[in-house]
Design an enzyme around this catalytic site. Structure first.
Site, PDB file in Angstrom:
ATOM      1  N   GLY A   1       0.778  -1.235   0.000  1.00 28.72           N
ATOM      2  CA  GLY A   1       0.000   0.000   0.000  1.00 28.72           C
ATOM      3  C   GLY A   1       0.803   1.275   0.000  1.00 28.72           C
ATOM      4  O   GLY A   1       0.226   2.359   0.090  1.00 28.72           O
TER       5      GLY A   1
ATOM      6  N   HIS B   1      -0.017  -5.650 -11.324  1.00 27.97           N
ATOM      7  CA  HIS B   1       0.470  -5.320 -12.675  1.00 27.97           C
ATOM      8  C   HIS B   1       1.991  -5.139 -12.711  1.00 27.97           C
ATOM      9  O   HIS B   1       2.594  -5.145 -13.788  1.00 27.97           O
ATOM     10  CB  HIS B   1      -0.241  -4.079 -13.214  1.00 27.97           C
ATOM     11  CG  HIS B   1       0.295  -2.771 -12.704  1.00 27.97           C
ATOM     12  ND1 HIS B   1       0.286  -1.621 -13.463  1.00 27.97           N
ATOM     13  CD2 HIS B   1       0.846  -2.419 -11.509  1.00 27.97           C
ATOM     14  CE1 HIS B   1       0.822  -0.621 -12.777  1.00 27.97           C
ATOM     15  NE2 HIS B   1       1.154  -1.079 -11.585  1.00 27.97           N
TER      16      HIS B   1
END
Length: 466
Positions: free
Chosen positions: A276, A349
């Site tokens: 995060g 990704h």
């Protein structure tokens, strides 16, 4: 009707629709000549869907009308724009122009203000090619000022402060400047060696994160995030973390709140923001959903920076134990076993299938029966018509009408730019729906739906334990 007439019709009708909506709201569409402000750009959010086909059609019309040789030469020459752009941004020209005001500055005065050993005549040529691409304005011979696009690179600080504290240049900046600086630094340098890298038998088929163009360019054997932690890369690490935190502001306002019912989670439910960063996504959720508990996980160096950010911006979240900051390597076993949601925004990704599968498998092993996996990533469409996964809600993307490219061409091109960014820096990819589904399945998750936020680059990919 001929193709060029049809493209012109799409443009004309779309512009009329946007103008009507602006007239009805009493707000003009923002001018390129004015610096960017969130307030002036608010009207754009209301017409995003109307703008996409116009942008696609305008670009296709240019490609159709332009001499083919000129089109390919101009496309190849974007490297020159990038070189100019990179030089201007690194020299803090945007901030100098902001302080000068709308009348602009002569290049000789710019060089004096930025205190760089630059040739004013060459700087003028750099600014002029950017102005030709609607980045900056030349308001008089060799006199330039910011416009709507260039002003987004403003770090938002006095130039004197930036020059005095370069390591803190991007701290508390609006974010776009930090993101672009990554592109014109790491990405630009990696791009220069990409053709050699992709045609070298020793690296062409590698999925290792330390065998990419960025390693070749920077002469390192460390993967990107390890390299960021190396001495000498302090600015790059800070800049990357700030770019990721502030990138939530590049999305449709409130996008992270849409497509998933965070409010329906019971009080005290735990949301684990895996990878995060310093917590931009969690902060956006926390501000609205204080009934939840949050855990931000990332590398130790990042968590130290996150501690400073949250202590400054939301200290009460730390004081009342609503938020926990946890150093964690997501390639190792997940320590949180009672998560209601594992949230990964622009994480998967970054990694090739083999490494992404490892991350997802560790999360699956730690998941409870009620745990939901929320990936916030781009979903890459093909440049041709395609069949979606019919039994998954949201799997089929909206397509543009003929004669436009189904993926909206230039209007939908950001996903492909970031896909090449993954080749350059991380080794991951922006995946198609089919690849996403297959990856999740291989790690023990079942794709339930894709929540698409209109006009937003990122979508929510929601899965549950298989």
């Amino acid at each position: 009707m001929s193709v060029i007439k049809e493209l012109a019709r799409i443009i004309n009708e779309g512009v009329n629709t946007i103008q009507s909506k602006c007239d009805a709201s009493g707000k003009p569409f923002p001018s390129l000549d004015e610096p960017y402000t969130p307030e002036s750009d608010a009207v754009r959010i209301q017409v995003i869907a109307d703008a996409l086909p116009i942008i696609a059609a305008a670009n296709q019309l240019i490609a159709t009308l332009q001499i083919p040789a000129m089109s390919i030469i101009v496309a190849s020459g974007y490297v020159h724009v990038s070189a100019a752009f990179a030089t201007i941004a690194k020299a803090n020209v945007v901030e100098a122009l902001r302080e000068a005001g709308p009348q602009g500055l002569h290049v000789k005065e710019i060089v004096e203000k930025i205190k760089k050993p630059m040739d004013p005549a060459k700087l003028a040529r750099m600014l002029r090619i950017c102005a030709t691409y609607h980045i900056f304005r030349e308001v008089a011979p060799d006199v330039f000022t910011n416009n709507r696009i260039s002003s987004l690179l403003d770090k938002g600080k006095p130039l004197k402060e930036i020059l005095a504290k370069p390591l803190e240049a991007f701290d508390e900046s609006p974010g776009c400047a930090a993101f672009v600086d990554i592109l014109i630094d790491e990405s630009f340098k990696a791009a220069a060696v990409t053709q050699d890298h992709l045609m070298d038998p020793s690296t062409a088929f590698s999925d290792e994160p330390n065998q990419l163009p960025i390693q070749r360019a920077m002469h390192t054997n460390k993967a990107l995030f390890e390299w960021y932690d190396e001495p000498g890369n302090e600015l790059r690490r800070r800049r990357f973390n700030i770019a990721m935190k502030e990138s939530v502001k590049f999305e449709v306002p409130g996008a992270i709140l849409q497509g998933f019912d965070w409010g329906a989670l019971p009080k005290g439910s735990k949301v684990v923001d895996v990878g995060g960063g310093i917590g931009g996504t969690t902060m956006a959720l926390y501000d609205i959903h204080k009934h939840l508990r949050y855990v931000i996980q990332d590398r130790e160096a990042v968590i130290k920076q996150a501690q400073q950010v949250w202590q400054t911006e939301r200290p009460e979240a730390l004081e009342n134990d609503t938020l926990a900051l946890q150093p964690h390597n997501f390639f190792e076993k997940q320590p949180v076993k009672d998560a209601s949601v594992f949230l990964l925004r622009t994480v998967i990704h970054d990694w090739s299938d083999r490494y992404a599968r490892t991350i997802l498998t560790h999360l699956r092993a730690a998941a409870a029966p009620y745990t939901q996996l929320v990936l916030v990533d781009q979903v890459a469409p093909l440049a041709c018509s395609e069949d979606g996964i019919s039994d998954v809600p949201g799997a089929t993307a909206p397509t543009a009408p003929p004669p436009l490219l189904p993926n909206f061409g230039l209007a939908g091109s950001m996903v492909y730019n970031l896909d090449i960014q993954m080749i350059l820096l991380c080794g991951g990819e922006e995946r198609t729906v089919l690849k996403i589904s297959q990856l999740l399945s291989s790690a023990g998750w079942k794709l339930q739906r894709i929540a698409r936020v209109p006009g937003n680059l990122l979508h929510k990919i929601i899965a549950t334990p298989a």
